[in-house]
Design an enzyme around this catalytic site. Structure first.
Site, mmCIF file in Angstrom:
data_model
loop_
_atom_site.group_PDB
_atom_site.id
_atom_site.type_symbol
_atom_site.label_atom_id
_atom_site.label_comp_id
_atom_site.label_asym_id
_atom_site.label_seq_id
_atom_site.Cartn_x
_atom_site.Cartn_y
_atom_site.Cartn_z
ATOM 1 N N HIS A 69 -11.516 7.435 1.455
ATOM 2 C CA HIS A 69 -11.259 6.969 2.650
ATOM 3 C C HIS A 69 -12.220 7.510 3.760
ATOM 4 C CE1 HIS A 69 -7.820 7.182 0.189
ATOM 5 N NE2 HIS A 69 -7.330 6.308 0.734
ATOM 6 N N HIS A 308 -9.944 1.831 6.703
ATOM 7 C CA HIS A 308 -9.054 2.850 6.140
ATOM 8 C C HIS A 308 -9.776 3.236 4.878
ATOM 9 C CE1 HIS A 308 -5.710 5.341 5.056
ATOM 10 N NE2 HIS A 308 -5.739 4.927 3.876
#
Length: 707
Positions: A69, A308
């Site tokens: 991430h 993200h």
């Protein structure tokens, strides 16, 4: 109409810039602007460089793993630079120093954030381990993991990933730190004065557990807690506005927090705000909303939900070029950044050395207290064998095991000075109050030295806060509720088991259909078995007072992980014709023979908890029957094959088990099981038990039918 990611990012950036300029976005708690000196300008430049290099480390590691991430490590880099480069006190050479500031990455999916900063700050987390991000047996797993038998990453303070857990753990850290200050600091020497920092995102604050924990933190005035909110306006599926519209600052102000609202990319403002939060000891925990751009620096995805995860991997080289990192170099850290953090280490080492002097003087002046602290840090506890001898026989008549537990916990509290307990508003029912222990907290009759915590009706937060106590590493803690409500906190039991937290235990009462009149909503028929399937969680359901003592002993002496203690509301008879020490020793092996056959073995009756009394009663007139108490399956399975064979000989396949719950797990040990695979009913407990066949007479009839 669809905007490009670049256009979306530009719109968001413009909106934020306009908001920062407006009066409504000023810090809710004013931070005085100070004129920067040349030294401060140099420091800010070094922090800015470090922030960009941390972004590069995260990008390279995630790209190499093709997994991870990127959004948080890139978006919150300035926050990391200020924390490790300026505002936190720590010593990488002694990563478990008891008075270090703690940092918990609640948004654990952004794990490369913390790994990058631990490497830059000088912890023993080599660059080669960053290159092995998310690989087998690396020190850099996908989500941060508290040091355990599988991972040992210095500087990781808690296992995070399930959103909301870390920020709630941080409340436990802060409460434990307040307790340590009250118990160990003296008027002449202050050996505990650290702060707890956590970085959390929208997902953490949408999870309800964080709200429960925030209310507790404010009510108990935990002003040593500083929450950094990575407010990037993005969740995984959509922009955050798609699922949330509340004013989070007003919500936290309503709880009783001190709030700030700042540009999370303004290094100077971030530093001054954190410094102000640290300096404020007004009884309010601190909440700093850091407005950030997710995936900052990766122009193809920044500011969007696409930033993200690992969607930015194809754009890494361009992003690194855009933020000024050398082209073609991976995992680049400049000598200037290494030199800067060497200076930071020297500054922190000076603080550490000064603390060691204070600690030495405190230890000399308070030898007994120092011994207590050293035992607490090492979790030195009297061995189970000695506790068996030390705790006198309870000499109980027929009584509920929750009542027996109340007697046992008083002895445990005396033998383990760093043991504390709490309840989700059920001290009176669960009976786990430590007499003369005082109550923890602020106001009323409470003090931070109190050994009884009142969590309110907040089971989920209780579990997370207890885990925070365990991670903090100074106290052992138990918490109580009705067994049926443990599902509210199941996620925390799972993490405690995964993280091998041996400093937590769970006192769970009103354990079966025997609860009676409250009905099926309060009768946990499936719950004990549901706990037994959690790896590394010992589930202990004692059948009499002395087995209850054994269960409490196990809860404070087990080293490998947590223990769930399952106690009855209704009275149980005591095991007949056995010495109390032998009962305790047998129970601590998970299963043992409480009645041996008089001739050739014909049948084995196995039971736990309140059903053990029915097994011994039914077998009274069965000379060829053996009765086995099995209060803890997990403990029994860890015994030697020879011992297990001695209790449950394979030559005897005629076996029946009895437990007032679902039957499935018992078929491992028995060919027939008396239990209930449906929900209970509202009626007096003895009637409900009879309706479901939980009686000695029914057990005897079922045995007769097996012949």
């Amino acid at each position: 109409m669809k905007f490009s990611s670049i256009a979306v990012a530009a719109i968001l950036f413009a909106a934020k810039a306009e908001a920062f300029a407006g009066p409504q976005m000023k810090p809710r708690f004013a931070v005085q602007a100070l004129k920067s000196t040349a030294v401060e300008v140099d420091k800010m430049a070094a922090l800015a460089t470090a922030a960009d290099e941390s972004r590069g480390l995260a990008m390279d590691s995630i790209a190499a793993a093709h997994s991870g991430h990127m959004g948080l490590p890139l978006g919150a880099a300035e926050i990391g630079a200020v924390l490790w480069g300026s505002q936190m006190t720590y010593n990488p050479a002694d990563p478990t120093w008891v008075n270090r500031d703690r940092f918990i990455l609640s948004a654990g999916h952004g794990s490369m954030f913390v790994y990058s900063w631990l490497n830059l700050a000088g912890y023993d987390l080599p660059m080669d381990e960053l290159k092995r991000f998310r690989q087998h047996h690396s020190m850099t797993p996908g989500h941060p993991e508290f040091p355990n038998s599988e991972h040992n990453t210095p500087g990781i303070e808690s296992t995070t990933g399930p959103l909301g857990q870390g920020v709630s753990n941080a409340v436990g850290f802060a409460a434990s730190a307040k307790m340590a200050e009250a118990v160990y600091n003296t008027k002449d020497h202050k050996i505990f004065d650290h702060h707890i920092f956590t970085l959390a995102g929208d997902g953490c604050f949408q999870e309800g557990v964080s709200a429960e924990a925030a209310a507790f933190a404010a009510h108990e005035k935990l002003d040593n807690l500083i929450v950094m909110y990575d407010a990037n306006e993005v969740t995984l599926d959509k922009m955050a506005e798609y699922t949330q519209s509340e004013d989070i600052l007003k919500r936290y102000e309503a709880y009783g927090w001190e709030t700030y609202d700042i540009d999370g990319h303004d290094l100077e403002l971030v530093e001054k705000t954190i410094a102000a939060a640290k300096a404020s000891d007004n009884g309010k925990p601190k909440f700093i909303k850091c407005n950030t751009i997710i995936g900052k620096g990766m122009e193809e995805t920044e500011g969007t939900n696409a930033a993200h995860g690992e969607a930015g991997v194809p754009y890494v080289d361009n992003a690194k070029k855009n933020i000024g990192l050398p082209e073609g170099e991976k995992w680049y850290v400049s000598q200037g950044t290494r030199d800067f953090f060497k200076q930071v280490q020297e500054t922190n080492k000076a603080k550490y050395d000064e603390w060691q002097k204070t600690y030495g003087a405190w230890k000399e002046a308070n030898p007994a207290l120092a011994k207590q602290l050293e035992d607490a840090v090492a979790d030195n506890v009297m061995p189970a064998e000695e506790m068996i001898e030390k705790i006198p026989a309870l000499e109980s008549g027929a009584e509920a095991t929750r009542v027996s537990q109340n007697k046992a916990i008083q002895h445990i509290a005396k033998l383990v000075p760093h043991y504390v307990s709490g309840s989700a508003d059920l001290h009176g029912s669960c009976r786990n109050y430590i007499n003369d222990g005082g109550n923890f907290g602020a106001g009323f009759d409470k003090s931070y030295a109190g050994r009884n915590l009142y969590f309110g009706i907040r089971e989920h937060a209780m579990g997370s806060i207890m885990n925070g106590f365990a991670y903090h590493g100074l106290f052992k803690i138990s918490g109580s509720t009705f067994l049926v409500f443990v599902d509210y906190m199941r996620a925390t039991l799972r993490v405690a088991s995964l993280a091998e937290l041996n400093r937590v235990s769970y006192i769970l009462t009103h354990d079966s259909i025997g609860v009676g009149e409250d009905g099926p909503t309060h009768q946990p028929v499936e719950t004990v078995s549901g706990l037994r399937v959690i790896p590394n969680l010992d589930v202990f359901r004692p059948g009499d007072a002395e087995e209850t003592v054994a269960s409490m002993i196990h809860s404070v002496t087990r080293k490998e992980g947590p223990v769930a203690l399952i106690y009855s509301r209704q009275n149980v008879n005591q095991i007949p014709n056995m010495d109390y020490k032998e009962i305790r020793k047998g129970a601590l092996k998970g299963a043992y023979v409480v009645k041996k056959e008089e001739g050739d073995l014909d049948i084995i009756i196995i039971a736990s908890g309140s059903e053990l009394q029915h097994a011994t009663a039914a077998a009274k007139d069965m000379p060829n029957a053996r009765v086995v108490s099995m209060p803890c399956m997990e403990l029994f399975e860890r015994q030697s094959d020879d011992y297990k064979e001695s209790v449950l000989p394979s030559t005897c396949t005629k076996r029946i088990a009895m437990e007032a719950g679902v039957t499935g797990l018992w078929y491992k040990y028995a060919s027939k099981v008396i239990g209930t695979d449906k929900f209970g009913m509202s009626a007096p407990g003895d009637i409900v038990m009879k309706e479901f066949g939980m009686t000695a007479d029914n057990l005897a009839a079922e045995i007769a039918a097996m012949n």
